[in-house]
Design an enzyme around this catalytic site. Structure first.
Site, PDB file in Angstrom:
ATOM      1  N   LYS A 125       4.643  -5.128 -17.800  1.00 48.40           N
ATOM      2  CA  LYS A 125       4.229  -4.055 -16.694  1.00 48.40           C
ATOM      3  C   LYS A 125       4.820  -3.307 -17.098  1.00 48.40           C
ATOM      4  CE  LYS A 125       1.351  -3.961 -13.477  1.00 48.40           C
ATOM      5  NZ  LYS A 125      -0.114  -4.941 -12.788  1.00 48.40           N
ATOM      6  N   ASP A 165      -3.569  -0.505 -13.901  1.00 41.03           N
ATOM      7  CA  ASP A 165      -3.488  -0.813 -12.448  1.00 41.03           C
ATOM      8  C   ASP A 165      -2.809  -0.006 -11.318  1.00 41.03           C
ATOM      9  OD1 ASP A 165      -1.833  -3.518 -11.131  1.00 41.03           O
ATOM     10  OD2 ASP A 165      -0.241  -1.724 -10.835  1.00 41.03           O
TER      11      ASP A 165
HETATM   12  P1  NDP Z   1      -5.874   1.798  -6.714  1.00 42.93           P
HETATM   13  O1  NDP Z   1      -5.029   2.791  -7.884  1.00 42.93           O
HETATM   14  O2  NDP Z   1      -7.595   2.044  -7.804  1.00 42.93           O
HETATM   15  O3  NDP Z   1      -6.207   1.842  -5.658  1.00 42.93           O
HETATM   16  C1  NDP Z   1      -5.049   1.590  -5.100  1.00 42.93           C
HETATM   17  C2  NDP Z   1      -5.626   1.331  -3.759  1.00 42.93           C
HETATM   18  O4  NDP Z   1      -4.695   1.324  -2.130  1.00 42.93           O
HETATM   19  C3  NDP Z   1      -6.050   2.585  -3.238  1.00 42.93           C
HETATM   20  O5  NDP Z   1      -7.178   2.324  -1.814  1.00 42.93           O
HETATM   21  C4  NDP Z   1      -4.318   3.745  -2.760  1.00 42.93           C
HETATM   22  O6  NDP Z   1      -4.690   4.353  -1.888  1.00 42.93           O
HETATM   23  C5  NDP Z   1      -4.014   2.301  -1.738  1.00 42.93           C
HETATM   24  N1  NDP Z   1      -2.342   2.070  -1.952  1.00 42.93           N
HETATM   25  C6  NDP Z   1      -1.677   1.998  -2.686  1.00 42.93           C
HETATM   26  N2  NDP Z   1      -0.462   1.962  -2.806  1.00 42.93           N
HETATM   27  C7  NDP Z   1      -0.380   2.160  -1.439  1.00 42.93           C
HETATM   28  C8  NDP Z   1       0.924   2.465  -0.925  1.00 42.93           C
HETATM   29  N3  NDP Z   1       1.854   1.984  -1.072  1.00 42.93           N
HETATM   30  N4  NDP Z   1       0.176   2.289   0.960  1.00 42.93           N
HETATM   31  C9  NDP Z   1      -1.049   3.004   0.981  1.00 42.93           C
HETATM   32  N5  NDP Z   1      -1.790   2.821   0.005  1.00 42.93           N
HETATM   33  C10 NDP Z   1      -1.486   2.634  -1.220  1.00 42.93           C
HETATM   34  O7  NDP Z   1      -5.303   0.382  -7.705  1.00 42.93           O
HETATM   35  P2  NDP Z   1      -5.963  -1.272  -7.779  1.00 42.93           P
HETATM   36  O8  NDP Z   1      -7.359  -0.748  -6.788  1.00 42.93           O
HETATM   37  O9  NDP Z   1      -6.152  -1.297  -9.820  1.00 42.93           O
HETATM   38  O10 NDP Z   1      -4.748  -2.129  -7.389  1.00 42.93           O
HETATM   39  C11 NDP Z   1      -4.377  -2.818  -6.208  1.00 42.93           C
HETATM   40  C12 NDP Z   1      -3.471  -3.485  -6.287  1.00 42.93           C
HETATM   41  O11 NDP Z   1      -3.926  -4.784  -7.078  1.00 42.93           O
HETATM   42  C13 NDP Z   1      -2.093  -4.642  -7.035  1.00 42.93           C
HETATM   43  O12 NDP Z   1      -1.569  -4.084  -5.857  1.00 42.93           O
HETATM   44  C14 NDP Z   1      -2.146  -4.029  -8.195  1.00 42.93           C
HETATM   45  O13 NDP Z   1      -1.372  -4.329  -8.776  1.00 42.93           O
HETATM   46  C15 NDP Z   1      -2.654  -5.598  -7.933  1.00 42.93           C
HETATM   47  N6  NDP Z   1      -4.438  -5.839  -9.047  1.00 42.93           N
HETATM   48  C16 NDP Z   1      -5.113  -4.788  -9.839  1.00 42.93           C
HETATM   49  C17 NDP Z   1      -5.821  -5.540 -11.056  1.00 42.93           C
HETATM   50  C18 NDP Z   1      -7.124  -3.963 -11.682  1.00 42.93           C
HETATM   51  O14 NDP Z   1      -7.609  -5.044 -12.735  1.00 42.93           O
HETATM   52  N7  NDP Z   1      -6.729  -3.257 -11.484  1.00 42.93           N
HETATM   53  C19 NDP Z   1      -5.616  -6.685 -11.861  1.00 42.93           C
HETATM   54  C20 NDP Z   1      -4.245  -7.162 -10.286  1.00 42.93           C
HETATM   55  C21 NDP Z   1      -3.591  -6.967  -9.481  1.00 42.93           C
HETATM   56  P3  NDP Z   1      -4.778   5.588  -2.260  1.00 42.93           P
HETATM   57  O15 NDP Z   1      -6.074   6.209  -2.992  1.00 42.93           O
HETATM   58  O16 NDP Z   1      -4.413   6.974  -1.538  1.00 42.93           O
HETATM   59  O17 NDP Z   1      -3.943   6.040  -3.062  1.00 42.93           O
END
Ligand code: NDP
Length: 451
Positions: A125, A165
């Site tokens: 990562k 991510d």
């Molecule tokens: P994105 O950046 O596309 O979206 C993240 C979302 O979560 C956004 O809506 C963001 O809000 C919100 N968010 C992030 N951090 C916080 C926080 N500290 N407090 C409140 N809201 C938060 O990320 P992904 O959708 O890609 O990833 C989401 C999760 O899934 C993570 O845990 C990631 O590790 C996991 N994951 C992702 C994969 C992938 O293929 N993308 C694969 C496997 C796991 P805002 O828009 O306001 O920032």
């Protein structure tokens, strides 16, 4: 003290200031306890002690210039955790909260997740404390180029293949890959999540969200429950949340929540295709905030609150939960409230969104609980398929990739369920996923001798 307790005590003593990494390690190590008496060979080769220490940690500074001409400095990380079963593989996270402990926790989880997919991928990562939010496209590009200026020497199609991510989506992958191509002059599968025009795979954007829903379907099927018509809660509004909702719509389920870091929407009528289209446009192109959804569709918006707090405070019933935002978003109180309000299935789209107490609440109440390393493995699985297509210089159709994704999610579910049964806790997917993922890596490490 048992071997496992020894390893945990050592971690707690040495890995100071890395609570997320310690949390993830404790969860995995505890669930490996049933293996200890059956595999004295693992103890002799010190596999438990070795697996919690990364192969290497790369840390670097990332200097770049913002639109006003000012020099900015961020911290960059790549933790190459374990390559026993394949090249390092795991995403890059750009978010102000990123630090070494968070990247180590994510890299550690990735080892077992990647092993579970049955594809040959090791665990890694990386990322940076850079915040793309509020930055211009030009600033994001300059940052990505500066980040790749150091990262490029550590990655390669057979060495380490990063992906996206949090904070790293199609735009960032484009900038990162474009700069890699420029300096290395080799069009290789060094990143996944690429655009279709330059080596990406169909279904990769959808894969994590779709996969989390497929995993929920598999868990529900063990109790003869169909997801059609079920009320679902989804947190986040990024890549994972968006495609979780899309698949729920396809299957006739009703997603009633969505959130971002500023607040939560509750739309009890359900998010339909038209509303989802609005979200995709809002988040991916205009990079706007979810409060706009509340204004447009005239639904309640809870500022500065997460989905699980809102559901608890408003006593809202959901049957299936898809936490898809970030780590530790569900605590014990919220887990208990979900259970009290009728939730019987949780499929983790995010990595470690339920803390250890919340997981125990779900397990103690017989909730079908799919831990992230199993439930969200669809993303990295399709990344593995992207690597395969790149290396044979072919592209597979949407249907072919989706079909392969479904089979992989079914296999992950079956392997985790079978391992839970073999080791005496049938239906505990935490134990099952950890053991099934661990065994393959541990055996490979053992085969290599002491290296
Ligand atoms: P994105 O950046 O596309 O979206 C993240 C979302 O979560 C956004 O809506 C963001 O809000 C919100 N968010 C992030 N951090 C916080 C926080 N500290 N407090 C409140 N809201 C938060 O990320 P992904 O959708 O890609 O990833 C989401 C999760 O899934 C993570 O845990 C990631 O590790 C996991 N994951 C992702 C994969 C992938 O293929 N993308 C694969 C496997 C796991 P805002 O828009 O306001 O920032």
């Amino acid at each position: 003290m048992s071997v496992i307790q020894d390893v945990i005590a050592n971690l707690v003593e040495k890995e100071i200031g890395q609570p997320e990494f310690i949390q993830a390690s404790i969860e995995v190590l505890h669930s490996l306890e049933p293996l200890v008496p059956k595999h004295p060979d693992f103890i002799k080769a010190k596999i438990y002690d070795r697996i919690v220490i990364p192969d290497r940690v790369i840390m670097f500074r990332v200097p770049w210039v913002d639109d006003s001409g000012e020099v900015q400095i961020n911290r960059g990380y790549r933790v190459q955790f374990n390559n026993a079963i394949g090249p390092y593989k795991g995403g890059l996270r750009f978010h102000p909260s990123v630090n070494l402990g968070i990247i180590k926790f994510l890299g550690f989880e990735q080892i077992f997740k990647n092993s579970l997919t049955t594809l040959p991928m090791g665990g890694a990562k990386g990322g940076s404390d850079f915040d793309p939010k509020g930055k211009s496209d030009n600033e994001v590009m300059h940052f990505c180029q500066a980040f790749m200026r150091e990262l490029y020497r550590h990655i390669g199609a057979d060495t380490d293949v990063p992906a996206g991510d949090i904070g790293v989506g199609a735009r960032e992958i484009g900038f990162l890959y474009g700069y890699y191509l420029k300096i290395v002059n080799a069009n290789t599968s060094v990143l996944t999540g690429k655009g279709l025009e330059y080596g990406g795979s169909l279904i990769r954007p959808e894969a994590t969200g779709y996969g989390a829903v497929y995993f929920a379907q598999e868990m529900l099927a063990t109790r003869d429950i169909n997801i059609n018509g079920k009320i679902c809660a989804v947190s986040g509004s990024g890549n994972v949340a968006q495609y979780t909702i899309e698949k729920l719509i396809h299957l006739g389920a009703k997603a009633i929540t969505i959130s971002d870091s500023n607040g939560t929407i509750v739309d009890e009528a359900g998010i339909d295709q038209e509303k989802l289209q609005f979200i995709l446009e809002l988040k991916n192109y205009r990079r706007g905030r979810m409060s706009e959804y509340a204004q447009k569709f005239k639904v309640p918006y809870y500022e500065n609150k997460g989905v699980w707090d809102v559901l608890r405070e408003q006593n809202i019933k959901v049957e299936v939960a898809f936490p898809s935002a970030h780590e530790n978003e569900i605590d014990q109180n919220n887990a208990q409230s979900l259970v009290n309000n009728g939730c019987y299935c949780v499929s983790e789209g995010a990595n470690m969104p339920s803390n250890l107490d919340a997981v125990n609440v779900f397990l103690n109440h017989n909730v079908l609980f799919g831990p992230g390393k199993a439930a969200n493995a669809g993303g990295v699985a399709v990344s593995g398929l992207e690597m395969a297509q790149n290396s044979i210089r072919m592209t597979w159709s949407r249907e072919e990739v989706d079909q392969k994704l479904q089979v992989i999610m079914q296999n992950i579910h079956r392997n985790a369920l079978e391992a839970s049964e073999t080791y005496g806790c049938k239906g505990n997917y935490v134990v099952g996923a950890n053991i099934a993922g661990f065994m393959k890596v541990a055996k490979a490490m053992q085969a290599y001798g002491i290296v």
